[in-house]
Write an enzyme that holds these catalytic residues in place. Structure first.
Site, mmCIF file in Angstrom:
data_model
loop_
_atom_site.group_PDB
_atom_site.id
_atom_site.type_symbol
_atom_site.label_atom_id
_atom_site.label_comp_id
_atom_site.label_asym_id
_atom_site.label_seq_id
_atom_site.Cartn_x
_atom_site.Cartn_y
_atom_site.Cartn_z
ATOM 1 N N LYS A 58 29.069 23.114 -14.514
ATOM 2 C CA LYS A 58 29.235 22.819 -13.097
ATOM 3 C C LYS A 58 27.886 22.750 -12.379
ATOM 4 O O LYS A 58 27.788 22.149 -11.314
ATOM 5 C CB LYS A 58 30.125 23.877 -12.436
ATOM 6 C CG LYS A 58 31.519 24.006 -13.037
ATOM 7 C CD LYS A 58 32.490 23.117 -12.354
ATOM 8 C CE LYS A 58 33.932 23.134 -12.806
ATOM 9 N NZ LYS A 58 34.362 23.805 -13.967
HETATM 10 C C1 LIG Z 1 35.400 23.426 -14.738
HETATM 11 C C2 LIG Z 1 35.294 23.728 -16.152
HETATM 12 C C3 LIG Z 1 35.942 22.936 -17.113
HETATM 13 C C4 LIG Z 1 36.841 21.794 -16.723
HETATM 14 O O1 LIG Z 1 36.140 20.735 -16.138
HETATM 15 P P1 LIG Z 1 36.926 19.659 -15.249
HETATM 16 O O2 LIG Z 1 35.864 18.771 -14.725
HETATM 17 O O3 LIG Z 1 37.638 20.401 -14.186
HETATM 18 O O4 LIG Z 1 37.860 18.965 -16.172
HETATM 19 C C5 LIG Z 1 35.737 23.240 -18.431
HETATM 20 N N1 LIG Z 1 34.975 24.284 -18.806
HETATM 21 C C6 LIG Z 1 34.348 25.064 -17.918
HETATM 22 C C7 LIG Z 1 33.551 26.202 -18.402
HETATM 23 C C8 LIG Z 1 34.480 24.809 -16.570
HETATM 24 O O5 LIG Z 1 33.853 25.599 -15.699
#
Ligand SMILES: *Cc1c(COP(=O)(O)O)cnc(C)c1O
Length: 464
Positions: free
Chosen positions: A123
């Site tokens: 993120k």
């Molecule tokens: C947010 C997140 C995901 C999922 O990603 P999306 O873009 O919501 O599909 C997967 N793994 C981790 C560690 C995340 O923080």
């Protein structure tokens, strides 16, 4: 190329990329407007009216470029003139200042580690760009922005860290009180200053729901989103697809993407639309299996309430970015709400997408917690690597897909963020990065709210 001579009274030069809504009712907007609005007024999602095609020469040139240089080249194509190149360059250079390892695991398998940013989750890639661009826009317009965000775990920390001490912006973060780990919570609750965390007595979907209502409440001013629905979060997530491809020598590549709200996946889909030669995406989901079921049957049925799995950042039963994905494949998913914002129906498939094309570009697997545990054990035994529970969903799906192309599987979080889970599985704790160790000792501060909109609204109205 499309020409728009007159949009909302403004003259727009030919060739600029504007943004429309997946619900097809709102006006076209510029990138800046889309970023600051967050969500169109018809409850849809912003999507570029066209996706620029990158020529093969340019893709080849990425081999000799740094990550932030590739980011600059790609993002320039989507942004308006209201973001001068020198400012964009500064923003991406500051945002992407950490390592991004790509490791060969087995003949056909690579792991792309997107877990080395300041909050040890992928993120950070989106959050750091977004914080940079929003601070720039807020200063440009001389306004004070409130960023409102719902998190299922990792978004909140990444957003909090990225926006911490940025000028002209404060951040309100809603998280499900009992569904996140202590570390995830501390990444949001130990900063203070312009970062305001709220523990909601509800699930992630409830947080997301309240946030969506707030955005359509005319009483709340200068409010914007930082969820994966914001276009500023989506576009930077296409860069690492180009970057990782440029570091290898293949004609075509596949990606395995651990998915929740499908923001990561949409980044990849946009990269493919831009011309990146992606043979297939493996859409790896946990026990929230609405998407693999949809691919199989053509019938879309959200999982409500969403299931609780150990890959907790992926506990999503109706991925918000699905509307964009279906839109790009010629269909229409519609969320319908009453005037007071309450959702009455959602995830309605108004128009079916091109299922043939979808099935050609995607395979999807739902991975159980049991399979995640097995995968983490196996990969430790076989390769001495420690997968986090989200990355393990991607790896397990890669095994199931059994494709004859090289696959880059995306590692979305550092296993050190899930030390309890890993300890239960492997019998020892993974190495905890320094940045996380320090967090444990810090003082927490946060608000607790009931799961209703009225309380949230009052809270937001009282913010100074
Ligand atoms: C947010 C997140 C995901 C999922 O990603 P999306 O873009 O919501 O599909 C997967 N793994 C981790 C560690 C995340 O923080």
């Amino acid at each position: 190329m499309l020409t728009f001579s007159d949009v909302k009274g403004k003259f727009i030069k030919m060739g600029k990329i504007l943004y429309r809504s997946t619900n097809r009712k709102s006006d076209l907007v510029t990138f800046k407007e889309a970023v600051l609005k967050g969500q169109p007024s018809d409850y849809g999602l912003f999507i570029p009216i066209e996706i620029p095609l990158i020529k093969k020469d340019e893709i080849d040139s990425f081999k000799n470029k740094q990550y932030y240089e590739i980011a600059f080249d790609l993002l320039s194509k989507f942004l308006e003139d209201d973001t001068p190149p020198e400012n964009l360059f500064e923003i991406v250079k500051n945002a992407y200042n950490f390592e991004i390892p790509l490791k060969n695991i087995d003949e056909n398998l690579y792991i792309l580690y997107l877990d080395r940013g300041p909050t040890f989750s992928f993120k950070d890639f989106a959050a750091r760009f977004m914080a940079g661009i929003m601070e720039y826009y807020a200063k440009q317009d001389n306004i004070n922005l409130t960023v409102l965000v719902a998190t299922s775990g990792d978004t909140g920390g990444a957003i909090a860290n990225a926006f911490y001490e940025k000028d002209n912006v404060k951040v309100v973060i809603l998280f499900p009180k009992d569904e996140i780990t202590e570390i995830q919570r501390k990444q949001m609750t130990t900063l203070g200053k312009n970062i305001i965390p709220i523990a909601l007595k509800g699930k992630f979907d409830d947080c997301q729901h309240l946030v969506k209502i707030a955005f359509n409440d005319p009483d709340l001013k200068n409010l914007t989103s930082a969820n994966s629905i914001n276009i500023a979060r989506l576009l930077p997530q296409s860069i690492y697809y180009f970057y990782s491809f440029s570091r290898l020598n293949y004609e075509k590549i596949c990606f395995s993407v651990p998915s929740g709200n499908f923001g990561n996946l949409m980044g990849g889909v946009i990269a493919k639309k831009m011309g990146l030669p992606v043979e297939k995406f493996i859409v790896a989901v946990n026990e929230n299996d609405e998407f693999p079921n949809f691919l199989k049957t053509g019938v879309y049925k959200p999982v409500i309430p969403s299931k609780k799995c150990i890959s907790n950042a992926m506990n999503v039963g109706h991925p918000s970015n699905l509307a964009r994905l279906i839109d790009l494949y010629g269909g229409w998913i519609y969320d319908e709400r009453k005037e007071d914002g309450k959702v009455i129906k959602f995830g309605i498939l108004k128009e079916k997408p091109d299922m043939e094309k979808l099935k050609n570009d995607f395979v999807s697997f739902s991975i159980t917690d049991e399979e995640v545990v097995k995968t983490i054990k196996e990969y430790y035994k076989k390769y001495k690597i420690i997968l986090d529970p989200h990355g393990a969903v991607g790896i397990c799906a890669y095994e199931k897909a059994n494709l004859s192309y090289p696959v880059i599987s995306i590692e979305t979080a550092h296993p050190g963020k899930f030390s309890e889970v890993i300890k239960n599985i492997l019998g020892f704790e993974p190495e905890i990065p320094e940045g996380l160790k320090n967090l444990i000792l810090k003082q927490e501060n946060y608000n607790i709210l009931e799961n209703n909109y009225k309380e949230l609204k009052e809270f937001l109205m009282e913010l100074k």
